[in-house]
Design an enzyme around this catalytic site. Structure first.
Site, PDB file in Angstrom:
ATOM      1  N   GLU A  10       0.811  -1.225   0.000  1.00  0.00           N
ATOM      2  CA  GLU A  10       0.000   0.000   0.000  1.00  0.00           C
ATOM      3  C   GLU A  10       0.841   1.271   0.000  1.00  0.00           C
ATOM      4  O   GLU A  10       0.375   2.318  -0.448  1.00  0.00           O
ATOM      5  CB  GLU A  10      -0.954   0.008   1.191  1.00  0.00           C
ATOM      6  CG  GLU A  10      -2.132  -0.948   1.060  1.00  0.00           C
ATOM      7  CD  GLU A  10      -1.819  -2.354   1.546  1.00  0.00           C
ATOM      8  OE1 GLU A  10      -2.713  -3.211   1.507  1.00  0.00           O
ATOM      9  OE2 GLU A  10      -0.657  -2.599   1.972  1.00  0.00           O
ATOM     10  N   HIS A 104       2.165   1.394   5.315  1.00  0.00           N
ATOM     11  CA  HIS A 104       1.031   2.331   5.284  1.00  0.00           C
ATOM     12  C   HIS A 104       0.646   2.705   6.702  1.00  0.00           C
ATOM     13  O   HIS A 104       1.075   2.087   7.680  1.00  0.00           O
ATOM     14  CB  HIS A 104      -0.159   1.677   4.590  1.00  0.00           C
ATOM     15  CG  HIS A 104      -0.479   0.316   5.153  1.00  0.00           C
ATOM     16  ND1 HIS A 104      -1.216   0.157   6.303  1.00  0.00           N
ATOM     17  CD2 HIS A 104      -0.111  -0.927   4.745  1.00  0.00           C
ATOM     18  CE1 HIS A 104      -1.309  -1.136   6.578  1.00  0.00           C
ATOM     19  NE2 HIS A 104      -0.644  -1.824   5.655  1.00  0.00           N
ATOM     20  N   HIS A 115      -5.004   0.866   7.064  1.00  0.00           N
ATOM     21  CA  HIS A 115      -5.655  -0.228   7.786  1.00  0.00           C
ATOM     22  C   HIS A 115      -4.634  -0.838   8.744  1.00  0.00           C
ATOM     23  O   HIS A 115      -3.458  -0.485   8.693  1.00  0.00           O
ATOM     24  CB  HIS A 115      -6.177  -1.307   6.825  1.00  0.00           C
ATOM     25  CG  HIS A 115      -5.097  -2.050   6.103  1.00  0.00           C
ATOM     26  ND1 HIS A 115      -4.446  -1.537   4.998  1.00  0.00           N
ATOM     27  CD2 HIS A 115      -4.511  -3.248   6.349  1.00  0.00           C
ATOM     28  CE1 HIS A 115      -3.536  -2.399   4.578  1.00  0.00           C
ATOM     29  NE2 HIS A 115      -3.543  -3.440   5.397  1.00  0.00           N
ATOM     30  N   GLU A 134       0.607  -1.459  11.735  1.00  0.00           N
ATOM     31  CA  GLU A 134       1.430  -2.641  11.483  1.00  0.00           C
ATOM     32  C   GLU A 134       2.908  -2.390  11.768  1.00  0.00           C
ATOM     33  O   GLU A 134       3.599  -3.261  12.310  1.00  0.00           O
ATOM     34  CB  GLU A 134       1.222  -3.107  10.038  1.00  0.00           C
ATOM     35  CG  GLU A 134      -0.166  -3.679   9.817  1.00  0.00           C
ATOM     36  CD  GLU A 134      -0.495  -3.893   8.353  1.00  0.00           C
ATOM     37  OE1 GLU A 134       0.432  -3.909   7.511  1.00  0.00           O
ATOM     38  OE2 GLU A 134      -1.698  -4.052   8.042  1.00  0.00           O
TER      39      GLU A 134
END
Length: 272
Positions: A10, A104, A115, A134
């Site tokens: 991403e 991302h 996300h 993450e």
């Protein structure tokens, strides 16, 4: 010097839309090559800096996005799932540094395709009261193995979120987010040059980097994307329901917390 390069999609230059990051779409076939080329740039930067061994971890979706025959042959590749250490699998081989390429921002953030782990399942994840994406989760997992995150690339929102966690890291901005599905990107060629230089710079300065360590028992607060998902996750007796969509559990280590979260992510597929 052994280096782990964890590569997501991403945050790759030129990637903006779900159709680019999901297999089965024609645009994905092009995006997966852009992802692979950014991984190759990072591999080249690691060897420029004197790395003796490089592992590149395919860290998106099904973890088998990058064609192995297109990757720089000097590196070994970690692919496929399930695997216990997920986006930092390979760190257990005694890595000296971790580079996060194509990452991302966290769920509900303002970054491109933001996300955390699973966009269908998770609205937010916090460890001991600190909301993480993450990079934070897997950076702390790598930290339990003694490996510092020394470099990251992605959009400007990803960098702003994670610079406080990794103050000694080198960050490369591949694009500026103007919305969830829009932004202003470097060209792929410019992005690859910047990533190669960023990895080399980061590894040259790695003596200043410190692993991200969250010591002790981890209290994990998970906000699901719906009450139905919270119903599902709370089938696990270790979970405490806080409200319609929020639950809490404890884990002895970050690794245990991440493995439990990834189990919830897998469970969520039954409600899709």
């Amino acid at each position: 010097m052994k280096v782990l390069i964890s590569t997501d999609i991403e945050g790759v230059a030129g990637v903006y839309h779900h159709e680019q990051v999901r297999p089965g779409n024609p645009e994905f076939e092009r995006a997966r090559l852009l992802m692979t080329q950014e991984a190759n740039a990072a591999i080249a930067g690691a060897f420029d800096a004197g790395a003796t061994e490089v592992l590149v971890n395919d860290s998106h979706g099904g973890f088998r996005n990058m064609p192995p025959d297109v990757l720089d042959p000097r590196a070994r590749v970690v692919q496929g799932k399930p695997r216990y250490l997920s986006m930092v699998a390979g760190v257990e081989e005694g890595m000296d540094a971790v580079c996060m390429v194509g990452y991302h921002s966290r769920a509900q953030g303002r970054g491109i395709l933001a996300h955390t782990i699973n966009s269908f399942a998770f609205a937010s994840i916090s460890l001991n009261g600190q909301e993480l994406g993450e990079a934070g989760l897997y950076g702390a997992l790598a930290g339990e193995y003694g490996a510092p995150v020394v470099m990251g690339s992605g959009d400007d929102v990803f960098i702003a979120e994670n610079r406080p966690l990794f103050p000694h890291a080198t960050f490369v901005e591949t694009k500026k987010a103007t919305g969830f599905g829009s932004g202003i990107s470097l060209s792929p060629e410019q992005s690859r040059r910047a990533i190669r230089a960023g990895v080399e710079e980061a590894l040259a300065a790695r003596a200043d980097a410190r692993p991200l360590v969250f010591a002790g028992v981890q209290t994990v607060t998970l906000r699901a994307q719906s009450p139905a998902l919270a119903d599902l996750f709370c089938q696990w007796p270790a979970f405490e329901r806080l409200d319609g969509a929020t639950l809490r559990f404890t884990a002895e280590t970050v690794e245990a917390a991440v493995r439990m979260l990834n189990c919830c992510s897998a469970m969520s597929s039954m409600l899709r």
